[in-house]
Scaffold this active site. Structure first.
Site, PDB file in Angstrom:
ATOM      1  N   HIS A  88     -89.120 -80.389  20.649  1.00 43.69           N
ATOM      2  CA  HIS A  88     -90.244 -80.754  19.762  1.00 43.69           C
ATOM      3  C   HIS A  88     -91.510 -81.027  20.576  1.00 43.69           C
ATOM      4  O   HIS A  88     -92.620 -80.694  20.183  1.00 43.69           O
ATOM      5  CB  HIS A  88     -89.859 -81.991  18.942  1.00 43.69           C
ATOM      6  N   PHE A 113    -110.412 -83.440  25.812  1.00 41.31           N
ATOM      7  CA  PHE A 113    -108.956 -83.446  25.619  1.00 41.31           C
ATOM      8  C   PHE A 113    -108.350 -84.591  26.427  1.00 41.31           C
ATOM      9  O   PHE A 113    -108.110 -84.455  27.632  1.00 41.31           O
ATOM     10  CB  PHE A 113    -108.373 -82.098  26.059  1.00 41.31           C
TER      11      PHE A 113
HETATM   12  N1  LIG Z   1     -93.315 -87.196  19.698  1.00 44.89           N
HETATM   13  C1  LIG Z   1     -94.661 -87.482  19.656  1.00 44.89           C
HETATM   14  C2  LIG Z   1     -95.418 -87.262  18.517  1.00 44.89           C
HETATM   15  N2  LIG Z   1     -94.835 -86.734  17.412  1.00 44.89           N
HETATM   16  C3  LIG Z   1     -95.436 -86.862  16.094  1.00 44.89           C
HETATM   17  C4  LIG Z   1     -96.446 -85.763  15.799  1.00 44.89           C
HETATM   18  O1  LIG Z   1     -97.611 -85.888  16.598  1.00 44.89           O
HETATM   19  C5  LIG Z   1     -96.862 -85.836  14.336  1.00 44.89           C
HETATM   20  O2  LIG Z   1     -97.472 -87.095  14.086  1.00 44.89           O
HETATM   21  C6  LIG Z   1     -95.660 -85.669  13.415  1.00 44.89           C
HETATM   22  O3  LIG Z   1     -94.989 -84.467  13.775  1.00 44.89           O
HETATM   23  C7  LIG Z   1     -96.087 -85.620  11.939  1.00 44.89           C
HETATM   24  O4  LIG Z   1     -96.980 -84.560  11.728  1.00 44.89           O
HETATM   25  N3  LIG Z   1     -96.733 -87.548  18.499  1.00 44.89           N
HETATM   26  C8  LIG Z   1     -97.354 -88.071  19.609  1.00 44.89           C
HETATM   27  O5  LIG Z   1     -98.560 -88.347  19.585  1.00 44.89           O
HETATM   28  N4  LIG Z   1     -96.617 -88.303  20.734  1.00 44.89           N
HETATM   29  C9  LIG Z   1     -95.291 -88.023  20.806  1.00 44.89           C
HETATM   30  O6  LIG Z   1     -94.640 -88.251  21.870  1.00 44.89           O
HETATM   31  C1  LIG Z   2     -92.811 -85.285  21.768  1.00 43.69           C
HETATM   32  C2  LIG Z   2     -91.853 -85.579  20.685  1.00 43.69           C
HETATM   33  O1  LIG Z   2     -91.991 -85.127  19.564  1.00 43.69           O
HETATM   34  C3  LIG Z   2     -90.632 -86.339  21.059  1.00 43.69           C
HETATM   35  O2  LIG Z   2     -90.983 -87.711  21.195  1.00 43.69           O
HETATM   36  C4  LIG Z   2     -89.542 -86.199  20.012  1.00 43.69           C
HETATM   37  O3  LIG Z   2     -88.372 -86.744  20.586  1.00 43.69           O
HETATM   38  P1  LIG Z   2     -86.991 -85.907  20.405  1.00 43.69           P
HETATM   39  O4  LIG Z   2     -87.227 -84.562  21.069  1.00 43.69           O
HETATM   40  O5  LIG Z   2     -85.948 -86.725  21.152  1.00 43.69           O
HETATM   41  O6  LIG Z   2     -86.723 -85.798  18.923  1.00 43.69           O
END
Ligand SMILES: Nc1c(NC[C@H](O)[C@H](O)[C@H](O)CO)[nH]c(=O)[nH]c1=O
Ligand SMILES: CC(=O)[C@@H](O)COP(=O)(O)O
Length: 157
Positions: A88, A113
């Site tokens: 992900h 960024f």
């Molecule tokens: N895993 C992380 C996420 N995941 C969430 C996504 O950014 C998003 O909010 C969700 O998929 C709903 O659309 N976001 C981060 O900022 N950092 C992470 O490590």
């Molecule tokens: C960057 C992500 O979305 C991550 O935190 C999600 O964690 P996981 O790969 O263990 O579901």
């Protein structure tokens, strides 16, 4: 040879900071670094607009909305994407970077960024005011430079 160099921005500019709340321990440190650097560059609190979004993937939409609004002259996007167990992470990093880059190139105002993409929380902390610096501070310096450069180019037109 004519050279466009970095100077303090002259007119009262407004800076937007859009910050993802996911991994907020890290992103709040990035925000603190960005605000501190802007204030050191004579940007007052009244010239800074902070907007929070849930996660990095939501940054692009709100950065575009803020860019289109005319409320600010430059934007800093802050987030912390930390690898988990699945792929992900790859999608979040790729789409966030692509979305913000598109808004910066095609939108009204420059976008910095400031999204950390790290293998671990420790790496993120190191880059949010730790031994590897503060990405928020870097982006604040960068937006000042971008606003100065763009104003100088505009003055040559
Ligand atoms: N895993 C992380 C996420 N995941 C969430 C996504 O950014 C998003 O909010 C969700 O998929 C709903 O659309 N976001 C981060 O900022 N950092 C992470 O490590
Ligand atoms: C960057 C992500 O979305 C991550 O935190 C999600 O964690 P996981 O790969 O263990 O579901």
């Amino acid at each position: 040879m004519q050279e466009i160099t970095t100077k303090q921005i002259k007119n009262a500019k407004k800076i937007g900071i859009v910050v993802a709340d996911f991994n907020s321990v890290v992103t709040n440190a990035l925000l603190k670094g960005a605000v501190q650097k802007l204030q050191e560059s004579s940007i007052t609190s009244d010239q800074i607009l902070v907007v929070h979004v849930p996660g990095a993937l939501e940054l692009s939409r709100i950065v575009k909305k803020l860019s289109d609004s005319g409320l600010v002259d430059g934007i800093i996007a802050l987030g912390a994407v930390i690898k988990g167990e699945t792929n992900h992470y790859d999608y979040v990093c790729k789409e966030t970077a692509a979305g913000l880059s598109q808004v910066s190139i095609q939108g009204r105002v420059p976008v910095m960024f400031g999204v950390l993409t790290t293998e671990s929380l420790a790496q993120a902390i190191d880059r949010a005011g730790g031994k590897s610096g503060n990405k928020g501070t870097e982006c604040a310096s960068g937006i000042i430079q971008m606003l100065s450069v763009e104003a100088q180019i505009d003055s040559l037109v």
